[in-house]
Structures are given as C-alpha cells and as structure tokens.
Enzyme design. Sequence first.
Site, short mmCIF file in Angstrom:
data_model
loop_
_atom_site.label_atom_id
_atom_site.label_comp_id
_atom_site.label_asym_id
_atom_site.label_seq_id
_atom_site.Cartn_x
_atom_site.Cartn_y
_atom_site.Cartn_z
N GLU A 95 63.94 15.26 3.36
CA GLU A 95 63.86 14.88 4.74
C GLU A 95 64.68 15.91 5.57
O GLU A 95 65.36 16.76 5.07
CB GLU A 95 64.83 13.41 4.62
N CYS A 108 68.86 19.49 10.94
CA CYS A 108 69.58 19.33 10.01
C CYS A 108 68.56 19.73 8.73
O CYS A 108 67.65 18.68 8.61
CB CYS A 108 70.25 18.09 9.70
N CYS A 115 69.48 16.24 -5.49
CA CYS A 115 70.80 17.12 -5.75
C CYS A 115 71.28 17.06 -7.17
O CYS A 115 71.26 15.69 -7.84
CB CYS A 115 71.74 16.72 -4.76
N CYS A 119 78.33 13.75 -6.40
CA CYS A 119 79.33 13.07 -5.64
C CYS A 119 79.24 11.67 -5.37
O CYS A 119 77.93 11.22 -4.96
CB CYS A 119 79.30 14.04 -4.07
N CYS A 122 77.57 10.05 -1.82
CA CYS A 122 76.46 10.45 -1.15
C CYS A 122 75.13 10.04 -1.82
O CYS A 122 75.10 9.91 -2.92
CB CYS A 122 76.59 12.29 -1.24
N CYS A 340 74.89 11.92 7.70
CA CYS A 340 75.67 12.49 6.47
C CYS A 340 75.45 11.96 5.24
O CYS A 340 76.14 10.64 5.30
CB CYS A 340 76.94 13.01 6.66
N1 SAH Z 1 75.45 19.76 -0.78
C1 SAH Z 1 76.07 20.23 0.51
C2 SAH Z 1 75.32 20.04 1.82
C3 SAH Z 1 74.97 18.31 1.70
S1 SAH Z 1 75.82 17.14 2.41
C4 SAH Z 1 77.60 19.98 0.46
O1 SAH Z 1 78.07 19.21 -0.43
O2 SAH Z 1 78.16 20.25 1.62
C5 SAH Z 1 76.39 17.41 3.89
C6 SAH Z 1 77.92 16.69 4.19
O3 SAH Z 1 77.64 15.23 4.28
C7 SAH Z 1 78.96 17.34 3.20
O4 SAH Z 1 80.19 17.48 3.93
C8 SAH Z 1 78.92 15.81 2.23
O5 SAH Z 1 79.96 15.71 2.03
C9 SAH Z 1 78.81 14.91 3.48
N2 SAH Z 1 78.59 13.53 3.18
C10 SAH Z 1 77.93 13.20 1.83
N3 SAH Z 1 77.83 11.77 1.72
C11 SAH Z 1 78.37 11.25 2.92
C12 SAH Z 1 78.72 10.03 3.33
N4 SAH Z 1 78.35 8.91 2.54
N5 SAH Z 1 79.35 9.76 4.52
C13 SAH Z 1 79.78 10.80 5.25
N6 SAH Z 1 79.44 12.01 4.99
C14 SAH Z 1 78.84 12.56 3.76
#
Ligand code: SAH
Length: 353
Positions: A95, A108, A115, A119, A122, A340
């Site tokens: 996406e 974006c 991935c 985390c 996410c 995000c």
């Molecule tokens: N893997 C990379 C890029 C993808 S995530 C990274 O970790 O930075 C992009 C951003 O979205 C990151 O800062 C991540 O921590 C944040 N993110 C992930 N899940 C989220 C959520 N449920 N709510 C808000 N931000 C989130």
Amino acid sequence: MQVSNKTDIRRLSADELKTMLEKEGQPAFRTKQIFQWLWQKGANSFDQMSNLPQELRAWLNEHCVIYTLKLETTQKSDDGTIKSAFSLYDGKSIEGVLIPSLDRITACISSQVGCSLQCTFCATAQLNLQRNLSAGEIFDQVVFLNQQSNSQFHKPISNIVIMGMGEPLLNYKSVMSAINHITSPDGLGMSPRRITLSTSGIAKMIKQLADDNFACNLALSLHAADNVKRSQIMPINDSNSLEMLANALKYFYEMTHTRITYEYVLLRDFNDSMQDAKNLALFCRHTPCKVNIIEFNPVSHAPHRASTVEKTMAFIEYLQSKNIIVNMRRSRGKDIDAACGQLANKLAKKNAL
Ligand code: SAH
C-alpha cells in the site's frame, strides 16, 4: 501470477545494462536512453521507448521485463488522504498513501511486503515479512503517487516519507538504489531534503547511512526512552538498545549534520507519564533533534489505547519547557486504515474512488 525468467531490467546498474547492450552490439548512448526511460520517465513497457530502433525494442521485449506495480484499489478518506493498494508481479500486495495538507503533498511509500519486526502497536507486523521490494517497486510507488497527485490535487508531490509497510533499513540496498533514482538528475530529480526515511532503529545500518553520505532526513521510531519499556513494545530493541542507537545517531549527526526526528506514539498509561517525558528529554540531548508526537491509531489485536488529551498536552508542554522542538502529528486517513501503523492490506471497505 507471471514470474518470468527474463532479466528484470531495473535490477541492473547502469554498468550492467551497458555490458548487456554492448554484447548485442549496441552503442553506449543506448544505455543512457534506456536508463532515462526507466528511471526518469517511469516507462512501464519497452514499446514506449520511442527513440530506440524497432529491433532493439523487440530484443528487449524478448529478453527483459519491467515489473511494474498494478493499481488494485484506491480509497479516499474524509480528510482527503488517498490510500492505494498495488499488486506486484508475484501476486503480493503493498500500500501507498497520498497525504495532502495546506503546504505540501506527501507520498508515504512502502519498502517491504509486510514486516519482520513485531512492534505491538503496528498492523503491518501482523502480516509478517513476505519479501523485500525491489528498487523498481519502491520507485514505482513514487511515480504512481505523483501521477495521482497531479490528477487529484493538480500539483506534484512535494515530499516523500518511507514510512509505509516494512523496515527500510532491513532492505537497505533496494531502498538506497530507489532513493538514488528518485533524487538523481538522471532520475526524478527530487531534493533529498524532501525525503524522510523512518526506521525502527537498526544501529549498524544507521552508521552505514552515515558512511554512505545519506542526504535525506532520518526519523527514528523511538516510542520509549527506557530499554525495558521499549523492548516490551518493540522487540528490535533487544538487539539494538537505546545506548547502541544513541551511539549510532551521534555518529550519523557528526557525519551528516542532519537533525534527527524522533517519533513517539503516545500510548495510554504506558509511555505517557511525566517520567516518560523526562526520559525522552534526556535522550534528546544526544544530538540536535526534534520530536514528532504521534496519536496512536487503533489497530486490531493491539493491546494499546491512545493517550488522553490532558496527558498528551502535559507531555508536550514538558518537552517544550526543555526547549525541545515538538510537533503533534494528527492522524490522517484513519477512516480508511491509511494512518501510521494501519497498513495491512485490508480489503477496501469504504470510499473506493
Ligand atoms: N519500520 C519503520 C517505518 C514504518 S512505521 C519504522 O518503524 O519507523 C511508520 C511510523 O508509524 C513509525 O513511527 C511507527 O512506529 C508508527 N506507527 C506504527 N503503528 C502505529 C499506530 N498504530 N499508531 C500510530 N503510529 C504508528
């Protein structure tokens, strides 16, 4: 599914392309022409390459392939954010999101299918890693989203964030090659200052970026400035502790003089206390930086909730009282799962364009 045994031409460097064409008796200037079609004009077929002789186009068709993205669905959020799902040559999906605001249009883009990092907050984590994207597949998202920006908003994209699916520093070579084609004068010619790579924090690769004279912005998903807490929500912290990250970031700053952005998702009663703010302020002393406070976007199965308005304000005020530059990032595209952390190849259920 149409995986072929032809050469994926966009996996070739300029030198490799030149060598291949020389063997076919082609003059060197053809390399430049083909490179321009691929990386400047975003051609998706050899037939478009109108300044090549017919026989060369036929030869390329027979021996090479350009694996381009195919747009599957597009959804538009009530706030104007547009999410697109693309299918890849092997049937997998990714996406990309277009985020319009007053002064900019941000694309974006994704760096991997799924991935490998787990985390807890996410949605992409729930897909696991399916594969890395090639440089061409990363580049295509930019070409596509730029066309979409021109048709929907009547202006090109102004910024790119590599913050979609995947961990860019675990697909280093392809991401760097894509950035190179996006920024090079022989490519899309975009300024590296308008590109931000976001990483969960792979210390060794942050140092590598510094050694490779990385000219884009770097954002680190910090989310907790305390090892115990950070490991609880980001298992990558077990092998890339805050001390290792601080060390890598100092090195990055020394080499590039680029201010680091820390991303910090405020999770209710987990990382939003005054003590958490103090830890973050201390971590911010390592290098010149700024902090983006991100509102938590709901993700199914995630054991978290967004922080309250009061705690969020107190957290931000504390950081500001320590002279730290803080931005509050509003969620965009939440109603279509485009915000995000919400990219998970869910079927479009609303607002298809
Ligand atoms: N893997 C990379 C890029 C993808 S995530 C990274 O970790 O930075 C992009 C951003 O979205 C990151 O800062 C991540 O921590 C944040 N993110 C992930 N899940 C989220 C959520 N449920 N709510 C808000 N931000 C989130």
